[in-house]
Scaffold this active site. Structure first.
Site, PDB file in Angstrom:
ATOM      1  N   LYS A 102      -8.090  -2.093   8.553  1.00  0.00           N
ATOM      2  CA  LYS A 102      -6.911  -2.407   7.820  1.00  0.00           C
ATOM      3  C   LYS A 102      -6.585  -4.125   8.320  1.00  0.00           C
ATOM      4  CE  LYS A 102      -3.739  -1.047   4.820  1.00  0.00           C
ATOM      5  NZ  LYS A 102      -3.993  -0.135   3.883  1.00  0.00           N
TER       6      LYS A 102
HETATM    7  P1  NAD Z   1       2.747  -3.648  -3.897  1.00  0.00           P
HETATM    8  O1  NAD Z   1       3.268  -4.820  -3.137  1.00  0.00           O
HETATM    9  O2  NAD Z   1       2.246  -3.619  -5.360  1.00  0.00           O
HETATM   10  O3  NAD Z   1       4.218  -3.038  -4.127  1.00  0.00           O
HETATM   11  C1  NAD Z   1       5.130  -2.808  -3.180  1.00  0.00           C
HETATM   12  C2  NAD Z   1       6.643  -2.069  -3.986  1.00  0.00           C
HETATM   13  O4  NAD Z   1       7.273  -1.768  -3.064  1.00  0.00           O
HETATM   14  C3  NAD Z   1       7.061  -3.090  -4.775  1.00  0.00           C
HETATM   15  O5  NAD Z   1       7.757  -2.269  -6.031  1.00  0.00           O
HETATM   16  C4  NAD Z   1       8.394  -3.586  -3.977  1.00  0.00           C
HETATM   17  O6  NAD Z   1       9.355  -4.027  -4.551  1.00  0.00           O
HETATM   18  C5  NAD Z   1       8.635  -2.283  -3.095  1.00  0.00           C
HETATM   19  N1  NAD Z   1       9.392  -2.470  -1.988  1.00  0.00           N
HETATM   20  C6  NAD Z   1       9.431  -3.445  -0.853  1.00  0.00           C
HETATM   21  N2  NAD Z   1      10.224  -3.312  -0.152  1.00  0.00           N
HETATM   22  C7  NAD Z   1      10.992  -2.379  -0.563  1.00  0.00           C
HETATM   23  C8  NAD Z   1      12.287  -1.903   0.091  1.00  0.00           C
HETATM   24  N3  NAD Z   1      12.611  -2.396   1.180  1.00  0.00           N
HETATM   25  N4  NAD Z   1      12.832  -0.906  -0.365  1.00  0.00           N
HETATM   26  C9  NAD Z   1      12.191  -0.297  -1.553  1.00  0.00           C
HETATM   27  N5  NAD Z   1      11.155  -0.857  -2.295  1.00  0.00           N
HETATM   28  C10 NAD Z   1      10.551  -1.653  -1.763  1.00  0.00           C
HETATM   29  O7  NAD Z   1       2.191  -2.448  -2.975  1.00  0.00           O
HETATM   30  P2  NAD Z   1       1.313  -1.298  -3.376  1.00  0.00           P
HETATM   31  O8  NAD Z   1      -0.054  -1.654  -3.424  1.00  0.00           O
HETATM   32  O9  NAD Z   1       1.806  -0.508  -4.653  1.00  0.00           O
HETATM   33  O10 NAD Z   1       1.589  -0.283  -2.148  1.00  0.00           O
HETATM   34  C11 NAD Z   1       2.570   0.364  -1.902  1.00  0.00           C
HETATM   35  C12 NAD Z   1       2.278   1.504  -0.819  1.00  0.00           C
HETATM   36  O11 NAD Z   1       1.271   2.146  -1.102  1.00  0.00           O
HETATM   37  C13 NAD Z   1       2.033   0.778   0.644  1.00  0.00           C
HETATM   38  O12 NAD Z   1       2.629   1.696   1.625  1.00  0.00           O
HETATM   39  C14 NAD Z   1       0.487   0.748   0.501  1.00  0.00           C
HETATM   40  O13 NAD Z   1       0.025   0.845   1.985  1.00  0.00           O
HETATM   41  C15 NAD Z   1       0.119   2.304  -0.296  1.00  0.00           C
HETATM   42  N6  NAD Z   1      -1.168   2.244  -0.706  1.00  0.00           N
HETATM   43  C16 NAD Z   1      -1.286   1.244  -1.537  1.00  0.00           C
HETATM   44  C17 NAD Z   1      -2.704   1.513  -1.995  1.00  0.00           C
HETATM   45  C18 NAD Z   1      -3.304   0.599  -3.277  1.00  0.00           C
HETATM   46  O14 NAD Z   1      -4.521   0.822  -3.756  1.00  0.00           O
HETATM   47  N7  NAD Z   1      -2.714  -0.574  -3.688  1.00  0.00           N
HETATM   48  C19 NAD Z   1      -3.661   2.391  -1.826  1.00  0.00           C
HETATM   49  C20 NAD Z   1      -3.058   3.469  -1.027  1.00  0.00           C
HETATM   50  C21 NAD Z   1      -1.771   3.480  -0.422  1.00  0.00           C
END
Ligand code: NAD
Length: 409
Positions: A102
């Site tokens: 990561k």
């Molecule tokens: P992203 O940046 O596209 O979206 C993040 C979202 O979280 C946004 O809607 C943002 O407004 C919201 N957010 C941020 N701070 C916040 C808060 N304090 N309260 C409420 N909402 C809040 O990120 P993503 O890629 O969708 O990732 C989200 C989660 O999923 C992370 O934990 C990431 O590690 C995990 N994840 C992502 C992937 C992927 O393929 N992108 C895969 C597995 C896991």
């Protein structure tokens, strides 16, 4: 408790059940390499700014290391290490030929212009290009990064190593990205939920869902769930929250977020204070934003019957206990959100073979991987009389430790 301590707690719980030897345990817990680099750029204003970038490579016993890049103000060495460790277990649970890594940069991408983001990404790759590569460590998008960031990485890496699209996944289609990758984590969550509900003799249609986070993971999960007839009754993000008992119009909400940057002010639903998301009356609570959001306090408020972990590390061990005590079924991150890395694997396979799959094939293979992996974890949970998280760790640690011993430590 930090995410690193929480990950360690879940590991220890499974290691005790397996009777893992302390020597193997130490090898499995210690990251293979931890890199911290200074990334200084010129801002559009002409000022200089220095950011810190990290890459933690946790384990490569089962193949090249794989894991996202996060751009967020909270990125720190402990969080990156915890997330790298989780990637080792996640790739093992779903049986991908990868280890875990990561990375990230401590910055607020919303405060940087696209040109500034591009500069900081290129400087970061200048510093780490010699430790990543399609057969060693393959980054991908995570919070705050997207296909555009991956495109800059492909370009910067090519300056040192020539055309190598397989160095990252989650790329734009035109640069060797895969059909279905953008939606993959959300779609994978849907496939797992469908299998969990089938076990309970229920269907997705009519199920009510409360969602924290409406970025890549949250918005795609919402779209796929709504298409299957689920009602998204509440959504919160960093700007605010919205709620509607008969279900939010997900397409209209996505258009509002694209226009304004957040869910706040969406006129197709009532306003909801973001901290109230955990107590929403619903069938499924889907955290899809930050880690460590389900704590002792917020877990006590949960009214959902199922917590489907879209985010990485959203549930503290204390919260996990509380949820179990309340009879809430927690579907753990290392299984539930593995759809993203699964389609990243399909993208990498297509890059190496220089052969394209259509979206139907991607989704079909994704469904098979998610449903089979859930089936295995559920079987282990029943056989060992443990919860799904512990069962997922048992599967993952078993697979990684076996290959370590086979290869010779
Ligand atoms: P992203 O940046 O596209 O979206 C993040 C979202 O979280 C946004 O809607 C943002 O407004 C919201 N957010 C941020 N701070 C916040 C808060 N304090 N309260 C409420 N909402 C809040 O990120 P993503 O890629 O969708 O990732 C989200 C989660 O999923 C992370 O934990 C990431 O590690 C995990 N994840 C992502 C992937 C992927 O393929 N992108 C895969 C597995 C896991």
């Amino acid at each position: 408790m930090s995410m690193l301590e929480a990950t360690r707690h879940y590991f220890d719980k499974a290691a005790r059940i397996m009777g893992l030897s302390p020597r193997i345990e130490r090898v499995l817990l210690t990251p293979s390499r931890e890199v911290k680099v200074e990334c200084t750029i010129e801002l559009d204003s002409g000022d200089m700014a220095t950011f810190i970038g990290y890459r933690v490579q946790h384990d490569n016993a089962r193949g090249p290391m794989k894991g996202g890049l996060r751009y967020h103000p909270h990125v720190d060495p402990d969080e990156v290490t915890a997330l790298a460790t989780l990637m080792t277990w996640k790739t093992a649970v779903v049986g991908l030929p990868y280890g875990g890594a990561k990375g990230g940069i401590t910055c607020d991408p919303r405060m940087l212009s696209p040109r500034e983001l591009e500069r900081v990404t290129r400087v970061f790759i200048d510093k780490i290009h010699d430790i990543i590569g399609p057969h060693s460590d393959i980054p991908a998008p995570d919070m705050g990064t997207n296909a555009q960031v991956m495109a800059w990485i492909v370009d910067q890496y090519a300056k040192y190593h020539g055309w190598t699209p397989g160095v990252v996944t989650g790329k734009p289609i035109e640069l060797g990205g895969s059909e279905g990758r953008e939606a993959a984590t959300g779609r994978g969550l849907f496939y797992v939920l469908e299998a969990v509900l089938a076990d309970l003799e229920k269907k997705v249609s009519g199920v009510t869902v409360a969602l924290q986070g409406f970025g890549n993971v949250g918005s795609w999960a919402a779209r796929v769930l709504a298409e299957a007839g689920a009602r998204i009754v509440a959504v919160t993000d960093h700007t605010g929250g919205v709620t509607r008992a008969d279900g939010v119009d997900v397409g209209a909400l996505a258009a509002h977020v694209a226009r304004t940057g957040g869910v706040k002010g969406f006129d197709g639903a009532d306003a909801l204070a973001p901290e109230r998301i955990f107590g929403v009356d619903c069938d499924v609570l889907l955290p899809a934003a930050l880690g460590d959001v389900l704590t002792r306090e917020t877990a006590s408020e949960v009214r959902a019957r199922i917590v489907l972990e879209g985010a990485n590390g959203p549930t503290s061990p204390e919260a996990d206990e509380i949820l179990r005590g309340k009879g809430v079924l927690v579907v753990p991150d290392i299984l539930a959100n593995a759809g993203g890395v699964t389609v990243s694997y399909f993208e990498w396979v297509q890059n190496i073979q220089q052969f394209r799959w259509d979206e139907a094939r991607v989704n079909q293979e994704l469904r098979r991987t998610m449903v089979d992996s859930y089936g295995l974890v559920r079987r282990v949970a029943r056989e060992r009389q443990v919860d799904l998280r512990t069962a997922a760790f048992l599967v993952a640690i078993g697979r990684v430790s076996k290959t370590k011993v086979m290869r010779g430590i």
